[in-house]
Write a protein that holds these residues in place. Structure first.
Motif, PDB file in Angstrom:
ATOM      1  N   ARG A 294       0.843  -1.210   0.000  1.00  0.00           N
ATOM      2  CA  ARG A 294       0.000   0.000   0.000  1.00  0.00           C
ATOM      3  C   ARG A 294       0.872   1.252   0.000  1.00  0.00           C
ATOM      4  O   ARG A 294       0.604   2.218  -0.728  1.00  0.00           O
ATOM      5  CB  ARG A 294      -0.918  -0.023   1.219  1.00  0.00           C
ATOM      6  CG  ARG A 294      -1.732   1.232   1.432  1.00  0.00           C
ATOM      7  CD  ARG A 294      -2.940   0.936   2.298  1.00  0.00           C
ATOM      8  NE  ARG A 294      -3.933   0.205   1.527  1.00  0.00           N
ATOM      9  CZ  ARG A 294      -4.998  -0.398   2.056  1.00  0.00           C
ATOM     10  NH1 ARG A 294      -5.194  -0.376   3.366  1.00  0.00           N
ATOM     11  NH2 ARG A 294      -5.866  -1.022   1.281  1.00  0.00           N
ATOM     12  N   GLU A 344      -7.667  -0.599  -7.956  1.00  0.00           N
ATOM     13  CA  GLU A 344      -8.507  -0.573  -6.757  1.00  0.00           C
ATOM     14  C   GLU A 344      -7.827   0.194  -5.627  1.00  0.00           C
ATOM     15  O   GLU A 344      -8.474   0.941  -4.891  1.00  0.00           O
ATOM     16  CB  GLU A 344      -8.822  -2.002  -6.311  1.00  0.00           C
ATOM     17  CG  GLU A 344      -9.827  -2.711  -7.207  1.00  0.00           C
ATOM     18  CD  GLU A 344     -10.166  -4.098  -6.709  1.00  0.00           C
ATOM     19  OE1 GLU A 344      -9.556  -4.539  -5.706  1.00  0.00           O
ATOM     20  OE2 GLU A 344     -11.039  -4.748  -7.313  1.00  0.00           O
ATOM     21  N   GLU A 345      -6.515   0.020  -5.491  1.00  0.00           N
ATOM     22  CA  GLU A 345      -5.796   0.749  -4.453  1.00  0.00           C
ATOM     23  C   GLU A 345      -5.765   2.245  -4.769  1.00  0.00           C
ATOM     24  O   GLU A 345      -5.857   3.079  -3.855  1.00  0.00           O
ATOM     25  CB  GLU A 345      -4.381   0.195  -4.303  1.00  0.00           C
ATOM     26  CG  GLU A 345      -3.575   0.817  -3.183  1.00  0.00           C
ATOM     27  CD  GLU A 345      -4.217   0.639  -1.810  1.00  0.00           C
ATOM     28  OE1 GLU A 345      -3.902   1.445  -0.918  1.00  0.00           O
ATOM     29  OE2 GLU A 345      -5.045  -0.290  -1.625  1.00  0.00           O
ATOM     30  N   GLN A 347      -8.129   3.870  -6.280  1.00  0.00           N
ATOM     31  CA  GLN A 347      -9.461   4.378  -5.949  1.00  0.00           C
ATOM     32  C   GLN A 347      -9.604   4.587  -4.435  1.00  0.00           C
ATOM     33  O   GLN A 347     -10.185   5.589  -3.994  1.00  0.00           O
ATOM     34  CB  GLN A 347     -10.519   3.404  -6.465  1.00  0.00           C
ATOM     35  CG  GLN A 347     -10.585   3.344  -7.985  1.00  0.00           C
ATOM     36  CD  GLN A 347     -11.443   2.202  -8.504  1.00  0.00           C
ATOM     37  OE1 GLN A 347     -11.775   1.260  -7.767  1.00  0.00           O
ATOM     38  NE2 GLN A 347     -11.803   2.256  -9.775  1.00  0.00           N
ATOM     39  N   ARG A 348      -9.074   3.655  -3.653  1.00  0.00           N
ATOM     40  CA  ARG A 348      -9.128   3.821  -2.194  1.00  0.00           C
ATOM     41  C   ARG A 348      -8.361   5.067  -1.757  1.00  0.00           C
ATOM     42  O   ARG A 348      -8.803   5.810  -0.876  1.00  0.00           O
ATOM     43  CB  ARG A 348      -8.532   2.588  -1.507  1.00  0.00           C
ATOM     44  CG  ARG A 348      -9.331   1.318  -1.621  1.00  0.00           C
ATOM     45  CD  ARG A 348      -8.778   0.252  -0.679  1.00  0.00           C
ATOM     46  NE  ARG A 348      -9.250  -1.077  -1.038  1.00  0.00           N
ATOM     47  CZ  ARG A 348      -8.571  -1.935  -1.800  1.00  0.00           C
ATOM     48  NH1 ARG A 348      -7.380  -1.603  -2.272  1.00  0.00           N
ATOM     49  NH2 ARG A 348      -9.067  -3.120  -2.078  1.00  0.00           N
ATOM     50  N   LYS A 351     -10.214   8.329  -2.487  1.00  0.00           N
ATOM     51  CA  LYS A 351     -11.269   8.597  -1.506  1.00  0.00           C
ATOM     52  C   LYS A 351     -10.673   9.059  -0.182  1.00  0.00           C
ATOM     53  O   LYS A 351     -11.219   9.944   0.480  1.00  0.00           O
ATOM     54  CB  LYS A 351     -12.110   7.342  -1.300  1.00  0.00           C
ATOM     55  CG  LYS A 351     -12.948   6.944  -2.504  1.00  0.00           C
ATOM     56  CD  LYS A 351     -13.702   5.650  -2.250  1.00  0.00           C
ATOM     57  CE  LYS A 351     -14.511   5.245  -3.477  1.00  0.00           C
ATOM     58  NZ  LYS A 351     -15.200   3.941  -3.263  1.00  0.00           N
ATOM     59  N   LEU A 352      -9.537   8.450   0.208  1.00  0.00           N
ATOM     60  CA  LEU A 352      -8.886   8.849   1.448  1.00  0.00           C
ATOM     61  C   LEU A 352      -8.396  10.295   1.370  1.00  0.00           C
ATOM     62  O   LEU A 352      -8.517  11.062   2.334  1.00  0.00           O
ATOM     63  CB  LEU A 352      -7.711   7.916   1.741  1.00  0.00           C
ATOM     64  CG  LEU A 352      -6.947   8.172   3.039  1.00  0.00           C
ATOM     65  CD1 LEU A 352      -7.854   7.988   4.249  1.00  0.00           C
ATOM     66  CD2 LEU A 352      -5.732   7.257   3.138  1.00  0.00           C
TER      67      LEU A 352
END
Length: 394
Positions: A294, A344-345, A347-348, A351-352
């Motif tokens: 991450r 996907e990471e 996109q996370r 949002k964060l």
């Protein structure tokens, strides 16, 4: 040196065949995930999968081994962007499990570098353990280098190898290659144009919790040679990012995203490393291996989205880069799956970032932040310290 046509694969082939001719059996390198019971998150050296055999267990292929091991070092993350460090890299390694001693290992290493790869011996320098209050100097290695006419520098801390405060350890002798435009000057500790290419560890001791040394059941040799670093030097390149392994990255990424050179290197390294980590089965998470993955992806995005340019997206990454990376590391993984995990990471993280900007806009966080604020923002809103600092700077 022949800098015209040697490829990274040529380096691997030459290395392995040289040691096979000297009685070494090639073992298959493991993934980035260390064997069960190993406390480290990722394999960081070729010795990790071999620890039981270095401590005396007989290896099924004998006492002379050679391999190519992919490694990941989180300790080098802040160094990435210079000319020699990568997060994920490959280590060429040789081992003597209680067989031959240090001078023979160094002599073979010298022969491979000078005869096998054609390096001018006048461009080599060695360092040797000079002794401390527990052990005397490594005179056997010193004499070998003197016989070969290679200049030697004696050090203490720089030539003692250990894998932590306790466990297997021993003196080492490192081989450096001169990369300057002038004839060689100074010594490896005095001039950073001397680049370390090979470390030969005489792994003979175990350090106990009280700091004392006891002999291992057998006297081992463990050598490590960074593949990408050696290949770039043999190819006459000024950094590992200019070696043939990064040719597709340097061809495709600058046209996709315009960046300065340090940013380009970090983005290429971290994306390539993330692909390999995903290829070995790791998925993003808030702890452990998943957090390292991450962090790699989010460091890339932080660079790409600098100056509020959030239009840069990982969906634009050419498939060729994923296929090239997975093929090189011999990973039987669908490139589409790697792309899916990266997107996907992304996109996370987007949002964060949005939530982080909203939270940090509150009056409570307009002034300087103390440790209580950082803990609150992390525990309540999932905002890590480095992200908070980046958002406030932006």
């Amino acid at each position: 040196m022949n800098t015209e046509s040697i490829t990274t694969e040529d380096v691997v082939r030459t290395f392995v065949e040289y040691y096979e001719e000297r009685g070494h059996r090639r073992i298959t390198g493991s993934t980035l995930l260390p064997p069960p019971g190993d406390p480290v998150l990722f394999t960081s050296s070729g010795m990790h999968p071999l620890t039981p055999y270095l401590e005396g267990r007989p290896h099924p292929l004998g006492r002379r081994l050679v391999n190519v091991q992919r490694c990941l070092r989180t300790t080098d993350l802040e160094e990435v962007g210079d000319s020699t460090h990568l997060t994920v890299f490959e280590m060429l390694g040789t081992w003597s499990l209680g067989d031959y001693e240090g001078p023979r290992s160094l002599d073979w290493g010298y022969g491979l570098l000078t005869d096998g790869f054609g390096i001018d011996p006048r461009l080599l320098h060695a360092t040797v353990f000079g002794g401390d209050d527990q052990l005397g100097p490594d005179t056997a290695s010193l004499e070998l280098w003197q016989q070969r006419g290679v200049p030697v520098e004696l050090t203490v801390e720089d030539n003692w190898w250990s894998n932590g405060p306790t466990g297997p350890c021993g003196p080492d002798s490192e081989i450096f290659l001169w990369t300057g435009d002038t004839p060689p000057e100074s010594t490896p500790t005095g001039d950073d144009r001397w680049v370390e290419v090979w470390n030969h560890v005489m792994m003979r001791h175990r350090r106990l919790a009280d700091g004392s040394l006891v002999p291992l059941p057998q006297r081992n040799i463990d050598t490590g040679l960074g593949l990408e670093r050696l290949a770039s030097l043999l190819q006459g390149r000024t950094s590992v990012f200019e070696s043939d392994l990064f040719d597709p990255w340097r061809r495709l990424v600058p046209g996709l995203w315009h960046m300065d050179e340090p940013s380009l290197r970090l983005v290429c390294d971290h994306l390539r490393s993330a692909m390999v980590v995903i290829g070995d089965g790791v998925r993003p998470a808030n702890t452990g291996r998943g957090y390292v993955l991450r962090r790699l992806v989010r460091r890339v995005l932080t660079v790409l989205w600098r100056d509020d340019d959030s239009s840069r997206e990982l969906v634009d990454l050419p498939g060729e880069l994923m296929r090239h990376t997975l093929d090189h590391f011999r990973q039987d993984v669908d490139p589409g799956e790697v792309r899916r995990v990266l997107i996907e990471e992304e996109q996370r993280f987007r949002k964060l970032l949005e939530r982080g900007r909203q939270v940090l806009a509150r009056p409570r966080f307009q002034g300087s932040l103390d440790e209580e604020d950082f803990h609150y923002l992390h525990d309540t809103h999932g905002l890590p310290r480095d992200l908070i600092l980046a958002l406030r700077q932006g």
